[in-house]
Design a protein around this motif. Structure first.
Motif, PDB file in Angstrom:
ATOM      1  N   ARG A  35       0.851  -1.205   0.000  1.00  0.00           N
ATOM      2  CA  ARG A  35       0.000   0.000   0.000  1.00  0.00           C
ATOM      3  C   ARG A  35       0.882   1.249   0.000  1.00  0.00           C
ATOM      4  O   ARG A  35       0.796   2.117  -0.869  1.00  0.00           O
ATOM      5  N   GLN A  36       1.770   1.356   0.988  1.00  0.00           N
ATOM      6  CA  GLN A  36       2.553   2.593   1.150  1.00  0.00           C
ATOM      7  C   GLN A  36       3.556   2.800   0.013  1.00  0.00           C
ATOM      8  O   GLN A  36       3.670   3.912  -0.523  1.00  0.00           O
ATOM      9  N   GLN A  39       1.811   3.691  -3.321  1.00  0.00           N
ATOM     10  CA  GLN A  39       1.296   5.064  -3.267  1.00  0.00           C
ATOM     11  C   GLN A  39       2.452   6.075  -3.355  1.00  0.00           C
ATOM     12  O   GLN A  39       2.327   7.138  -3.948  1.00  0.00           O
ATOM     13  N   GLU A  74      12.354  12.556 -10.612  1.00  0.00           N
ATOM     14  CA  GLU A  74      11.083  12.062 -10.033  1.00  0.00           C
ATOM     15  C   GLU A  74      10.644  10.776 -10.747  1.00  0.00           C
ATOM     16  O   GLU A  74      10.175   9.830 -10.113  1.00  0.00           O
ATOM     17  N   ARG A 105      -4.183   5.675  -4.401  1.00  0.00           N
ATOM     18  CA  ARG A 105      -3.860   6.966  -3.796  1.00  0.00           C
ATOM     19  C   ARG A 105      -2.491   7.449  -4.271  1.00  0.00           C
ATOM     20  O   ARG A 105      -1.638   6.661  -4.619  1.00  0.00           O
ATOM     21  N   TYR A 106      -2.336   8.765  -4.279  1.00  0.00           N
ATOM     22  CA  TYR A 106      -1.011   9.371  -4.418  1.00  0.00           C
ATOM     23  C   TYR A 106      -1.063  10.640  -3.583  1.00  0.00           C
ATOM     24  O   TYR A 106      -2.146  11.086  -3.191  1.00  0.00           O
ATOM     25  N   ALA A 131       9.064  16.248   1.693  1.00  0.00           N
ATOM     26  CA  ALA A 131       9.349  14.867   1.281  1.00  0.00           C
ATOM     27  C   ALA A 131      10.632  14.386   1.960  1.00  0.00           C
ATOM     28  O   ALA A 131      10.700  13.249   2.439  1.00  0.00           O
ATOM     29  N   GLN A 135      11.098  11.292   4.255  1.00  0.00           N
ATOM     30  CA  GLN A 135      11.832  10.171   3.653  1.00  0.00           C
ATOM     31  C   GLN A 135      13.128   9.806   4.369  1.00  0.00           C
ATOM     32  O   GLN A 135      13.571   8.661   4.313  1.00  0.00           O
ATOM     33  N   PHE A 197       2.126  15.315   5.323  1.00  0.00           N
ATOM     34  CA  PHE A 197       2.594  14.384   6.351  1.00  0.00           C
ATOM     35  C   PHE A 197       1.482  13.456   6.854  1.00  0.00           C
ATOM     36  O   PHE A 197       1.706  12.603   7.695  1.00  0.00           O
ATOM     37  N   PRO A 199      -2.817  12.787   8.136  1.00  0.00           N
ATOM     38  CA  PRO A 199      -3.767  13.344   9.104  1.00  0.00           C
ATOM     39  C   PRO A 199      -3.150  13.432  10.500  1.00  0.00           C
ATOM     40  O   PRO A 199      -2.102  12.818  10.753  1.00  0.00           O
ATOM     41  N   SER A 204      -4.954   8.765  12.425  1.00  0.00           N
ATOM     42  CA  SER A 204      -4.049   8.041  11.531  1.00  0.00           C
ATOM     43  C   SER A 204      -4.138   6.544  11.793  1.00  0.00           C
ATOM     44  O   SER A 204      -3.412   6.001  12.629  1.00  0.00           O
ATOM     45  N   SER A 210       2.319   0.595  11.718  1.00  0.00           N
ATOM     46  CA  SER A 210       3.536   0.898  10.929  1.00  0.00           C
ATOM     47  C   SER A 210       4.705   1.207  11.849  1.00  0.00           C
ATOM     48  O   SER A 210       5.850   0.868  11.543  1.00  0.00           O
ATOM     49  N   LEU A 270      -8.404  13.862  -1.032  1.00  0.00           N
ATOM     50  CA  LEU A 270      -8.214  12.400  -1.054  1.00  0.00           C
ATOM     51  C   LEU A 270      -9.393  11.699  -1.709  1.00  0.00           C
ATOM     52  O   LEU A 270      -9.254  10.605  -2.252  1.00  0.00           O
TER      53      LEU A 270
END
Ligand code: 3HC
Length: 311
Positions: A35-36, A39, A74, A105-106, A131, A135, A197, A199, A204, A210, A270
């Motif tokens: 998922r993560q 996305q 990118e 999602r993105y 980011a 990251q 970042f 919600p 969240s 996670s 979203l």
């Protein structure tokens, strides 16, 4: 048996070791990483559009070359991340199909319009800055392919952030109109970049698990607060202001606080009802169709190569 494998996985996580593609992992771990990471990959690919629209309008050859390099980076980040996601068993084609079908999602941030050249500065400084804040901790994500992809991506992101800062610095030190254009772009990109970042921690649903699995090292609010602490210093060098008079360092908690964010707007974005969602997906679909001949040619070539080697 399952308990032995689960115990082995739990031990690796407890000692903060890496989980590699060939290791046993709980299906929920595989699912949340797919998922993560998918996305994240989609965000990089869609994220090319706001800046790509300005490559032909760059004010100088130098700026054009730098912006082209950033957009190409990118694309590469997207490909690293699709490759990392594929190690979890989902094919790139199915991830691409989900994005094109509007099912994936993105990052919310790319559904906002880039109205002026100064937006290239605000995106580089704020969006790539956010980011990076998000990251850098992901370089230590427990899933090996993801953490390793992040190391390379973070190196390139710092170039992205610095070139954005430099664009804003030049404009802020230019004519009054240029300074206004830079201030306007910062005003428009500030709040959406804080919402990148995720919600608030209390809203969240993925964070707790996670963090338990060492995928997410810090909560959404923690990273958001750190990011505010970074930009509140850098904006002084720009001689501009942030559109938030409630930014304050809370000595007691050691956290940077900021004004309220519009989480309804976030939910709308979203849900696909942001300013540019439809345009971004439409462009992605066009690009996918325009590139069909390349994929077909590559597949035909690969088939010929395979046939030749199997003779
Ligand atoms: N945009 C879109 N969706 C978002 C979001 C955002 N900014 N923030 C949260 N969400 C979604 C989550 O995906 C989740 O939905 P899902 O369960 O259907 O996936 C839901 O909102 C609840 O959020 P959570 O906090 O529970 O979700 P996460 O634990 O996944 O945290 C995250 C969200 C912090 C974005 C995390 O997924 C993450 O760190 N992802 C990797 C970083 C990333 O995607 N960055 C994109 C930045 S843009 C970029 O990198 C390009 C740059 O180079 C210019």
């Amino acid at each position: 048996d399952l308990t032995a494998e689960q115990e082995q996985f739990d031990r690796l996580i407890a000692e903060d070791s890496r989980i590699e593609p060939r290791d046993w992992m709980p299906e929920a771990y595989r699912k949340t990483l797919t998922r993560q990471i998918s996305q994240h990959a989609h965000s990089e690919i869609i994220g090319m559009q706001p800046e790509a629209n300005w490559i032909t309008r760059a004010p100088s050859l130098k700026r054009k070359a730098i912006l082209m390099a950033k957009v190409q980076d990118e694309a590469g980040h997207g490909l690293y991340l699709y490759s990392a996601a594929e190690t979890l068993g989902t094919t790139r084609d199915s991830m691409m199909a989900d994005l094109i079908a509007g099912k994936a999602r993105y990052s919310s941030i790319f559904n906002y319009p880039a109205r002026t050249w100064a937006d290239m500065g605000a995106i580089g400084w704020l969006v790539d800055g956010a980011a990076i804040a998000n990251q850098v901790p992901l370089c230590r994500a427990s899933y090996g392919p993801y953490g390793r992809a992040m190391v390379r991506i973070c190196k390139e992101e710092s170039f992205h952030q610095r070139q954005g800062f430099e664009i804003l610095l030049e404009l802020a030190n230019g004519t009054e109109a240029q300074k206004q254009m830079a201030q306007d772009a910062v005003n428009r990109w500030y709040a959406p970049s804080l919402m990148m970042f995720g919600p608030p921690d209390e809203d969240s649903p993925n964070s707790q698990q996670s963090m338990a699995w060492n995928i997410k090292r810090f909560s959404n609010d923690e990273l958001r607060s750190r990011f505010v602490g970074m930009i509140v210093e850098q904006i002084k060098t720009l001689g501009l202001t942030l559109p938030d008079d409630q930014i304050n360092y809370n000595e007691a908690t050691g956290k940077w606080e900021h004004g309220p964010l519009d989480w309804n707007e976030f939910k709308e974005v979203l849900a696909g009802r942001g300013p540019c969602n439809a345009q971004r997906l439409e462009r992605r679909r066009e690009a996918h169709d325009d590139g069909a001949w390349v994929r077909e040619a590559a597949a035909a070539y690969a088939a010929k190569q395979a046939a030749k080697h199997s003779e």
